[in-house]
Design an enzyme around this catalytic site. Structure first.
Site, PDB file in Angstrom:
ATOM      1  N   LEU A   1      85.920  52.649  64.550  1.00 30.35           N
ATOM      2  CA  LEU A   1      86.853  52.254  63.510  1.00 30.35           C
ATOM      3  C   LEU A   1      88.190  51.802  64.093  1.00 30.35           C
ATOM      4  O   LEU A   1      88.862  52.553  64.803  1.00 30.35           O
ATOM      5  CB  LEU A   1      87.069  53.417  62.539  1.00 30.35           C
ATOM      6  CG  LEU A   1      87.998  53.149  61.355  1.00 30.35           C
ATOM      7  CD1 LEU A   1      87.440  52.044  60.477  1.00 30.35           C
ATOM      8  CD2 LEU A   1      88.223  54.423  60.548  1.00 30.35           C
ATOM      9  N   ASP A   2      88.579  50.558  63.784  1.00 30.99           N
ATOM     10  CA  ASP A   2      89.871  49.981  64.170  1.00 30.99           C
ATOM     11  C   ASP A   2      90.113  50.010  65.680  1.00 30.99           C
ATOM     12  O   ASP A   2      91.255  50.065  66.129  1.00 30.99           O
ATOM     13  CB  ASP A   2      91.015  50.709  63.446  1.00 30.99           C
ATOM     14  CG  ASP A   2      90.990  50.449  61.953  1.00 30.99           C
ATOM     15  OD1 ASP A   2      90.525  49.369  61.551  1.00 30.99           O
ATOM     16  OD2 ASP A   2      91.427  51.325  61.189  1.00 30.99           O
ATOM     17  N   GLU A   3      89.045  49.991  66.473  1.00 24.75           N
ATOM     18  CA  GLU A   3      89.194  50.016  67.923  1.00 24.75           C
ATOM     19  C   GLU A   3      88.481  48.857  68.595  1.00 24.75           C
ATOM     20  O   GLU A   3      88.249  48.877  69.803  1.00 24.75           O
ATOM     21  CB  GLU A   3      88.686  51.359  68.479  1.00 24.75           C
ATOM     22  CG  GLU A   3      89.543  52.543  68.044  1.00 24.75           C
ATOM     23  CD  GLU A   3      89.115  53.851  68.698  1.00 24.75           C
ATOM     24  OE1 GLU A   3      88.342  53.789  69.675  1.00 24.75           O
ATOM     25  OE2 GLU A   3      89.543  54.924  68.239  1.00 24.75           O
TER      26      GLU A   3
END
Length: 290
Positions: free
Chosen positions: A233-235
């Site tokens: 997530l969001d990486e």
């Protein structure tokens, strides 16, 4: 006035002597003229990246033969290469929930000719923006997913998303503030062709109301990050980031307004660079030829 077909070649491979020579020589031998070229050698990964915009000026060299013969060179040098028609507009699908500033910005850029894409579909788990989609004559697909939906319901909803991608032959999926976590399976299906936007407070300010949290901490910079979607997530690999200075006199609403402006600009840049074939994956990072 006769216009020649134009292409954009992007490639990556293990760094070695003679890559530029072999590529430019191939293009010259096939009647092509280089319009612009950029390259980068990454000392850490030992990979070489290249983007070449060229015109094919020899009418005796067909599109199919150009592609087939370059594929032989690419195989010889173990290149990961793509040869794209420079004038073909990629097909982009937009996904959004209840916050519409990024959606509205991208649609305006599309209508104004600033973003050379086709948009066959807008997908949302809510109905807030069906009228906005209609004003641009773009089909709006409401695919609801209620809070606490079962894994089976989520799979069915995501299958409908995949069906739309396949039906419209989508090249790029843009999460324009689509506030749902995609399953690992959907992330894998979208690898390298789905872009997300988020505020740069992550992971410092997780959860609801990040700008209010930032205000409480007295931040002096706010910003946004556009990145490829991955199962982490969001990486995912970062494409573009930007910031704006703020100060103690600004309330959470002002920070939110400034932050949304930054999100629009950062996402638009990332989408434009993707459309222009300027982004190459380099492991967990990207190479962006601007």
């Amino acid at each position: 006035m006769t216009t020649h077909p134009e292409y954009i070649l992007t490639l990556s491979c293990l760094d070695q002597r003679g890559i530029v020579h072999r590529v430019s020589g191939f293009l010259a031998d096939h009647g092509c003229n280089i319009i612009d070229s950029a390259q980068f050698g990454d000392a850490q990964s030992r990979l070489f990246f290249m983007r070449v915009h060229f015109s094919a000026e020899d009418a005796s060299v067909s599109d199919s033969s150009l592609r087939a013969e370059f594929a032989v060179l690419a195989a010889t040098m173990q290149m990961n290469a793509q040869l794209n028609d420079a004038h073909k507009k990629p097909k982009m699908m937009l996904m959004v929930s209840k916050i519409g500033h990024c959606l509205n910005d991208l649609l305006f850029r599309y209508r104004s000719g600033l973003l050379p894409v086709e948009i066959p579909a807008i997908v949302s788990n809510h109905t807030e923006f069906y009228q906005l989609a209609a004003s641009y004559n773009i089909p709006f697909h409401h695919l609801p997913l209620v809070a606490g939906a079962s894994p089976d319901d989520k799979r069915k909803q995501e299958q409908k998303i995949l069906d739309l991608v396949a039906t419209h032959d989508i090249d790029l999926v843009v999460l324009a503030r689509y506030m749902q976590i995609l399953s690992p399976e959907l992330c894998d299906a979208f690898r390298g062709r789905a872009i997300n936007i988020h505020h740069s407070f992550l992971p410092s300010f997780k959860g609801a109301k990040p700008y209010a949290q930032a205000h409480e901490r007295g931040v002096k910079l706010i910003g946004a990050t556009a990145h490829f979607v991955t199962g982490d997530l969001d990486e995912g690999p970062i494409i573009e980031q930007d910031v704006e200075r703020v100060d103690h006199a600004m309330d959470p609403e002002t920070l939110t307004a400034i932050g949304r402006d930054v999100e629009c600009v950062v996402l638009a840049r990332a989408v434009k660079w993707f459309v222009e074939h300027r982004i190459l994956l380099n492991g967990s990072k990207t190479v962006v030829f601007k």
